[in-house]
Motif scaffolding. Sequence first.
Motif, PDB file in Angstrom:
ATOM      1  N   PRO A   1      22.432 -11.129  -5.351  1.00 13.50           N
ATOM      2  CA  PRO A   1      21.251 -11.916  -5.716  1.00 13.50           C
ATOM      3  C   PRO A   1      21.542 -13.160  -6.559  1.00 13.50           C
ATOM      4  O   PRO A   1      20.649 -13.999  -6.745  1.00 13.50           O
ATOM      5  CB  PRO A   1      20.405 -10.916  -6.509  1.00 13.50           C
ATOM      6  CG  PRO A   1      21.417  -9.980  -7.116  1.00 13.50           C
ATOM      7  CD  PRO A   1      22.510  -9.864  -6.090  1.00 13.50           C
ATOM      8  N   GLU A   2      22.772 -13.282  -7.054  1.00 11.53           N
ATOM      9  CA  GLU A   2      23.104 -14.424  -7.906  1.00 11.53           C
ATOM     10  C   GLU A   2      22.802 -15.731  -7.175  1.00 11.53           C
ATOM     11  O   GLU A   2      23.230 -15.951  -6.057  1.00 11.53           O
ATOM     12  CB  GLU A   2      24.581 -14.397  -8.312  1.00 11.53           C
ATOM     13  CG  GLU A   2      24.982 -13.188  -9.133  1.00 11.53           C
ATOM     14  CD  GLU A   2      25.219 -11.935  -8.295  1.00 11.53           C
ATOM     15  OE1 GLU A   2      25.286 -12.055  -7.053  1.00 11.53           O
ATOM     16  OE2 GLU A   2      25.304 -10.847  -8.891  1.00 11.53           O
ATOM     17  N   GLY A   3      22.047 -16.600  -7.833  1.00  9.49           N
ATOM     18  CA  GLY A   3      21.733 -17.901  -7.246  1.00  9.49           C
ATOM     19  C   GLY A   3      20.445 -17.928  -6.442  1.00  9.49           C
ATOM     20  O   GLY A   3      19.956 -19.004  -6.090  1.00  9.49           O
ATOM     21  N   LEU A   4      19.878 -16.776  -6.143  1.00  7.54           N
ATOM     22  CA  LEU A   4      18.608 -16.736  -5.413  1.00  7.54           C
ATOM     23  C   LEU A   4      17.443 -16.989  -6.375  1.00  7.54           C
ATOM     24  O   LEU A   4      17.438 -16.496  -7.504  1.00  7.54           O
ATOM     25  CB  LEU A   4      18.395 -15.372  -4.750  1.00  7.54           C
ATOM     26  CG  LEU A   4      19.169 -15.049  -3.476  1.00  7.54           C
ATOM     27  CD1 LEU A   4      18.797 -13.642  -2.996  1.00  7.54           C
ATOM     28  CD2 LEU A   4      18.891 -16.061  -2.378  1.00  7.54           C
ATOM     29  N   ASP A   5      16.444 -17.720  -5.923  1.00 11.42           N
ATOM     30  CA  ASP A   5      15.225 -17.930  -6.683  1.00 11.42           C
ATOM     31  C   ASP A   5      14.236 -16.832  -6.287  1.00 11.42           C
ATOM     32  O   ASP A   5      13.420 -17.010  -5.379  1.00 11.42           O
ATOM     33  CB  ASP A   5      14.652 -19.321  -6.390  1.00 11.42           C
ATOM     34  CG  ASP A   5      13.352 -19.593  -7.128  1.00 11.42           C
ATOM     35  OD1 ASP A   5      12.936 -18.749  -7.949  1.00 11.42           O
ATOM     36  OD2 ASP A   5      12.742 -20.651  -6.868  1.00 11.42           O
ATOM     37  N   LEU A   6      14.327 -15.679  -6.959  1.00 10.65           N
ATOM     38  CA  LEU A   6      13.494 -14.539  -6.587  1.00 10.65           C
ATOM     39  C   LEU A   6      12.011 -14.827  -6.803  1.00 10.65           C
ATOM     40  O   LEU A   6      11.170 -14.433  -5.985  1.00 10.65           O
ATOM     41  CB  LEU A   6      13.914 -13.301  -7.379  1.00 10.65           C
ATOM     42  CG  LEU A   6      15.347 -12.810  -7.121  1.00 10.65           C
ATOM     43  CD1 LEU A   6      15.661 -11.610  -7.990  1.00 10.65           C
ATOM     44  CD2 LEU A   6      15.562 -12.471  -5.653  1.00 10.65           C
ATOM     45  N   SER A   7      11.695 -15.527  -7.868  1.00 11.11           N
ATOM     46  CA  SER A   7      10.297 -15.889  -8.117  1.00 11.11           C
ATOM     47  C   SER A   7       9.773 -16.805  -7.014  1.00 11.11           C
ATOM     48  O   SER A   7       8.643 -16.651  -6.534  1.00 11.11           O
ATOM     49  CB  SER A   7      10.170 -16.575  -9.480  1.00 11.11           C
ATOM     50  OG  SER A   7       8.820 -16.924  -9.734  1.00 11.11           O
ATOM     51  N   GLY A   8      10.617 -17.743  -6.578  1.00 12.27           N
ATOM     52  CA  GLY A   8      10.238 -18.642  -5.498  1.00 12.27           C
ATOM     53  C   GLY A   8      10.046 -17.904  -4.183  1.00 12.27           C
ATOM     54  O   GLY A   8       9.129 -18.211  -3.412  1.00 12.27           O
ATOM     55  N   LEU A   9      10.896 -16.905  -3.934  1.00  9.81           N
ATOM     56  CA  LEU A   9      10.737 -16.100  -2.722  1.00  9.81           C
ATOM     57  C   LEU A   9       9.410 -15.351  -2.743  1.00  9.81           C
ATOM     58  O   LEU A   9       8.705 -15.273  -1.727  1.00  9.81           O
ATOM     59  CB  LEU A   9      11.889 -15.096  -2.593  1.00  9.81           C
ATOM     60  CG  LEU A   9      13.260 -15.663  -2.217  1.00  9.81           C
ATOM     61  CD1 LEU A   9      14.328 -14.585  -2.309  1.00  9.81           C
ATOM     62  CD2 LEU A   9      13.236 -16.251  -0.806  1.00  9.81           C
ATOM     63  N   LEU A  10       9.054 -14.820  -3.903  1.00  5.86           N
ATOM     64  CA  LEU A  10       7.775 -14.122  -4.027  1.00  5.86           C
ATOM     65  C   LEU A  10       6.602 -15.078  -3.823  1.00  5.86           C
ATOM     66  O   LEU A  10       5.584 -14.703  -3.232  1.00  5.86           O
ATOM     67  CB  LEU A  10       7.672 -13.431  -5.392  1.00  5.86           C
ATOM     68  CG  LEU A  10       8.615 -12.240  -5.607  1.00  5.86           C
ATOM     69  CD1 LEU A  10       8.504 -11.724  -7.037  1.00  5.86           C
ATOM     70  CD2 LEU A  10       8.312 -11.116  -4.617  1.00  5.86           C
ATOM     71  N   ASP A  11       6.755 -16.320  -4.274  1.00  3.20           N
ATOM     72  CA  ASP A  11       5.718 -17.333  -4.040  1.00  3.20           C
ATOM     73  C   ASP A  11       5.481 -17.528  -2.539  1.00  3.20           C
ATOM     74  O   ASP A  11       4.336 -17.594  -2.082  1.00  3.20           O
ATOM     75  CB  ASP A  11       6.120 -18.678  -4.651  1.00  3.20           C
ATOM     76  CG  ASP A  11       6.078 -18.685  -6.172  1.00  3.20           C
ATOM     77  OD1 ASP A  11       5.437 -17.785  -6.760  1.00  3.20           O
ATOM     78  OD2 ASP A  11       6.700 -19.593  -6.771  1.00  3.20           O
ATOM     79  N   VAL A  12       6.576 -17.645  -1.786  1.00  4.18           N
ATOM     80  CA  VAL A  12       6.470 -17.865  -0.339  1.00  4.18           C
ATOM     81  C   VAL A  12       5.842 -16.648   0.341  1.00  4.18           C
ATOM     82  O   VAL A  12       4.959 -16.777   1.197  1.00  4.18           O
ATOM     83  CB  VAL A  12       7.857 -18.165   0.280  1.00  4.18           C
ATOM     84  CG1 VAL A  12       7.742 -18.298   1.791  1.00  4.18           C
ATOM     85  CG2 VAL A  12       8.435 -19.441  -0.312  1.00  4.18           C
ATOM     86  N   VAL A  13       6.295 -15.460  -0.033  1.00  4.77           N
ATOM     87  CA  VAL A  13       5.739 -14.234   0.539  1.00  4.77           C
ATOM     88  C   VAL A  13       4.241 -14.158   0.266  1.00  4.77           C
ATOM     89  O   VAL A  13       3.446 -13.866   1.172  1.00  4.77           O
ATOM     90  CB  VAL A  13       6.452 -12.990  -0.038  1.00  4.77           C
ATOM     91  CG1 VAL A  13       5.710 -11.722   0.346  1.00  4.77           C
ATOM     92  CG2 VAL A  13       7.897 -12.923   0.454  1.00  4.77           C
TER      93      VAL A  13
END
Length: 216
Positions: free
Chosen positions: A131-143
């Motif tokens: 997961p290093e480097g992934l924008d998890l919050s941004g992914l949740l925004d898209v979902v």
Amino acid sequence: MDELAELDDPKARKVNEKRGNDHGVNLGKLRALAKRHGTQQELAGGLWATGDTAARLLAILVCRPKAFGREELDAMVREARAPKVHDWLVNYVVKKSPHAEELRLAWAADPDPVVASAGWALTTERVAKKPEGLDLSGLLDVVEAEMKDAPDRLQWAMNHCLAQIGIEHAEYRARAIGIGERLEVLKDYPTPPNCTSPFAPVWIAELVRRRQQQES
């Protein structure tokens, strides 16, 4: 191709076709056939070129994943319309390719929802393993913005990513569960006894419970 034709079972074909997979070969027998032939990249290329679904599944089993170039993999994913071929291609070949990350970024925003679902599947793999480097919050925004109205296969892939974020990352768990509860995607999906529902809030809670049980 003659060997595959001999393995074709009309009853199996009828069941598979209900899921969009136009072949009648038992997957256990297909794997046994692949084991007998061993890794053969040239054979894999020939099998894939036939366009036959069972042949393409066999091609995936006998190929060398790292032998494919980026453009070759991109073309193959765009050709792989049968769900099982698409799933095996992404999981058995693309995920092992040195081009996986580059393709993940390109595919996730592709206008073709089937190609985009491959990008999301690769993203889910990174959520779980790197997961290093992934924008998890941004992914949740898209979902949150796009999953509700996404076509079936893309919706399924996005939902898997949502659940994986909730399972693997405690700091985002409450938000992931909240998104799942609000969108209600796959809430009523028919789930056999002793299987976990794909509805993200239930999926997250059950997997977290199992992990906590193992750790205690």
